[in-house]
Motif scaffolding. Sequence first.
Motif, PDB file in Angstrom:
ATOM      1  N   SER A  83       0.829  -1.074   0.173  1.00 35.08           N
ATOM      2  CA  SER A  83       0.078  -0.122   0.082  1.00 35.08           C
ATOM      3  C   SER A  83       0.722   1.264   0.035  1.00 35.08           C
ATOM      4  N   ALA A  84       1.992   1.208   0.265  1.00 39.52           N
ATOM      5  CA  ALA A  84       3.136   2.260   0.274  1.00 39.52           C
ATOM      6  C   ALA A  84       4.241   1.792  -0.262  1.00 39.52           C
ATOM      7  N   VAL A  85       5.330   2.587  -0.646  1.00 40.51           N
ATOM      8  CA  VAL A  85       6.535   2.125  -1.354  1.00 40.51           C
ATOM      9  C   VAL A  85       7.642   3.005  -0.857  1.00 40.51           C
ATOM     10  N   GLU A  86       8.827   2.493  -0.409  1.00 43.41           N
ATOM     11  CA  GLU A  86       9.805   3.229   0.083  1.00 43.41           C
ATOM     12  C   GLU A  86      10.938   2.780  -0.993  1.00 43.41           C
ATOM     13  N   THR A  87      12.396   3.620  -0.747  1.00 35.27           N
ATOM     14  CA  THR A  87      13.464   3.305  -1.425  1.00 35.27           C
ATOM     15  C   THR A  87      14.544   3.713  -0.394  1.00 35.27           C
ATOM     16  N   ILE A  88      15.665   3.011  -0.682  1.00 32.14           N
ATOM     17  CA  ILE A  88      16.644   3.534   0.257  1.00 32.14           C
ATOM     18  C   ILE A  88      17.939   3.677  -0.683  1.00 32.14           C
ATOM     19  N   ILE A  89      18.503   4.954  -0.518  1.00 30.81           N
ATOM     20  CA  ILE A  89      19.853   5.332  -1.318  1.00 30.81           C
ATOM     21  C   ILE A  89      20.762   5.748  -0.194  1.00 30.81           C
ATOM     22  N   LEU A  90      22.216   5.430  -0.811  1.00 27.06           N
ATOM     23  CA  LEU A  90      23.412   5.988   0.088  1.00 27.06           C
ATOM     24  C   LEU A  90      23.585   7.230  -0.346  1.00 27.06           C
TER      25      LEU A  90
END
Length: 138
Positions: A95-102
């Motif tokens: 229902s939600a989307v995240e991302t992770i970035i250096l």
Amino acid sequence: MDSEALMLDWQLVHNEIIPTDPLSLDDVRERVGRNVLEVAYDGDVLAGCSTVRPPSSDGSAATVIARILPAYRRQGFGEALYRRGLARARDLGASAVETIILASNVEGLAFALAHGFVEVERYVLPGDTIPFITLRLA
């Protein structure tokens, strides 16, 4: 991801883009069991990889990460991996989307912000100095 060659390619891209948290082949094998991992090629040449972490049973967001080698940026590979990852996350019930970035990946951060993500958290792994940034799709 069903072959060791694909896992090695995924590992190579991950470790180049995230040098502060390199993964062994055993680490990649473990991730294959719980995440959706893909690799992207320009013909026969490795261009990038992606990870989709499914949402957990507690309703947390799915995580979609696209990593593109510098020589292949701004050629549509990131967009293609991101779109595939987003569709996969939705198929998995996110229902939600995240991302992770250096944080040192300035181009990756610009890509995420341009695609509607907003920063929700920064954290530094033990022994590191460069933070990871968690962003959520607004």
